[in-house]
Enzyme design. Structure first.
Site, mmCIF file in Angstrom:
data_model
loop_
_atom_site.group_PDB
_atom_site.id
_atom_site.type_symbol
_atom_site.label_atom_id
_atom_site.label_comp_id
_atom_site.label_asym_id
_atom_site.label_seq_id
_atom_site.Cartn_x
_atom_site.Cartn_y
_atom_site.Cartn_z
ATOM 1 N N THR A 1 -0.666 4.888 7.306
ATOM 2 C CA THR A 1 -0.640 3.781 6.342
ATOM 3 C C THR A 1 -0.126 4.230 4.978
ATOM 4 O OG1 THR A 1 -2.902 4.111 5.570
ATOM 5 C CG2 THR A 1 -2.610 2.696 7.501
ATOM 6 N N THR A 2 0.355 5.452 4.904
ATOM 7 C CA THR A 2 0.964 5.977 3.673
ATOM 8 C C THR A 2 2.332 6.548 4.041
ATOM 9 O OG1 THR A 2 -0.112 8.119 4.043
ATOM 10 C CG2 THR A 2 -1.239 6.562 2.574
ATOM 11 N N HIS B 1 -3.976 9.925 -4.404
ATOM 12 C CA HIS B 1 -3.903 8.692 -3.616
ATOM 13 C C HIS B 1 -5.266 8.304 -3.056
ATOM 14 C CE1 HIS B 1 0.394 9.064 -3.848
ATOM 15 N NE2 HIS B 1 0.372 10.223 -3.239
ATOM 16 N N HIS C 1 -10.277 4.465 1.715
ATOM 17 C CA HIS C 1 -9.500 3.403 1.076
ATOM 18 C C HIS C 1 -10.463 2.308 0.632
ATOM 19 C CE1 HIS C 1 -5.662 4.881 2.827
ATOM 20 N NE2 HIS C 1 -6.407 5.174 3.883
ATOM 21 N N HIS D 1 -10.600 10.575 4.827
ATOM 22 C CA HIS D 1 -10.351 10.092 3.468
ATOM 23 C C HIS D 1 -10.713 8.612 3.414
ATOM 24 C CE1 HIS D 1 -6.647 9.333 5.770
ATOM 25 N NE2 HIS D 1 -6.723 8.175 5.157
ATOM 26 N N HIS E 1 -11.031 6.941 7.057
ATOM 27 C CA HIS E 1 -10.085 7.247 8.132
ATOM 28 C C HIS E 1 -10.261 8.707 8.542
ATOM 29 C CE1 HIS E 1 -7.080 3.786 7.046
ATOM 30 N NE2 HIS E 1 -8.049 3.391 7.854
HETATM 31 ZN ZN LIG Z 1 -6.026 6.277 5.521
#
Ligand SMILES: [Zn+2]
Length: 255
Positions: free
Chosen positions: A205-206, A92, A119, A117, A136
């Site tokens: 957000t996941t 992801h 995005h 991580h 994040h």
């Molecule tokens: Zn994130």
């Protein structure tokens, strides 16, 4: 100093990747992602009863940051030191796991850094505009509350951001876990020097989109090299959840 990449490939993770499944921090789960007619963000809640908050939650993330309330907010104190990280591609995102002992203090609360991580584009928008990427930085306090610090990332004039080079020079392929001998990542150098911020209540957000996450988005972006952004996008073309309704939440902005 030798910088010899040592690639440790977990057999379990590799096997799941071969089967087309995904592996994440909590183990293998239903297939979710960002694209297509099955498993994209609009369907997350239908994939598993444990994901129902993704649809039913009222304080979901990310959000568009606008109409802020300027407030006298406490300063952020980062107790970040150089660490030897482990870099993981979990299907992801690229996630950087750090040893314990790194933290941020906000007023009387201290949160310990677990991982960070990326995005692309940034999940959160400011007045409707995405940054090229966001980092994040996921922290947790002793009460179990999550505090996520968002670092917006924009293409800059330099060919590369040296502070981020240890990560972007060693981006793992799906299922790969990379540790680099003798490699130090200077965590404090990953942050912008200006620590002004926005803060609001939100969620992961996941999936499972759990709520009661304390979000802190630093106002000033950091600059990445365009090749660093391209290198990440070769692995993840787009891995951002769309913005969610604010539902009257107050967005505070430091003065
Ligand atoms: Zn994130």
């Amino acid at each position: 100093m030798s910088r010899k990449p040592l690639i440790l490939q977990s057999l379990a993770v590799a096997a799941l990747a071969v089967l087309g499944l995904t592996a994440h921090a909590s183990g293998a789960g239903p297939h979710w992602g960002y694209h297509g007619s099955h498993g994209a963000p609009a369907q997350w809640a239908e994939l598993d009863p444990e994901f129902e908050t993704c649809a039913k939650g009222t304080r979901q993330s990310p959000i568009d940051i606008r109409s802020t309330v300027k407030s006298n907010l406490p300063d952020l104190y980062f107790q970040y030191t150089p660490v030897a990280p482990t870099i993981v591609n979990n299907g992801h995102t690229v996630q950087v796991n750090v040893p314990r002992g790194q933290s941020v203090s906000i007023g009387d609360k201290t949160y310990e850094l677990l991982q960070f991580h990326f995005h692309t584009p940034s999940e959160e928008t400011v007045n409707g505009k995405h940054a090229a990427m966001v980092g994040h930085f996921v922290h947790k306090n002793v009460a179990g509350q999550l505090g996520v610090v968002g670092v917006l990332m924009q293409p800059g004039p330099m060919p590369k951001n040296e502070a981020y080079a240890p990560i972007f020079d060693h981006l793992p392929r799906p299922g790969e876990r990379i540790t680099v001998d003798d490699l130090e990542l200077n965590l404090a150098a990953l942050l912008p020097t200006d620590r002004g911020y926005y803060t609001f209540e939100g969620s992961l957000t996941t999936p499972p989109c759990s709520e009661s996450v304390n979000w802190i988005i630093l106002k000033k972006p950091v600059a990445l090299g365009t090749d660093q952004i391209k290198a990440f996008r070769r692995l993840f073309n787009a891995n951002a959840r769309p913005v969610q309704p604010t539902n009257g939440r107050v967005i505070k902005e430091s003065m």
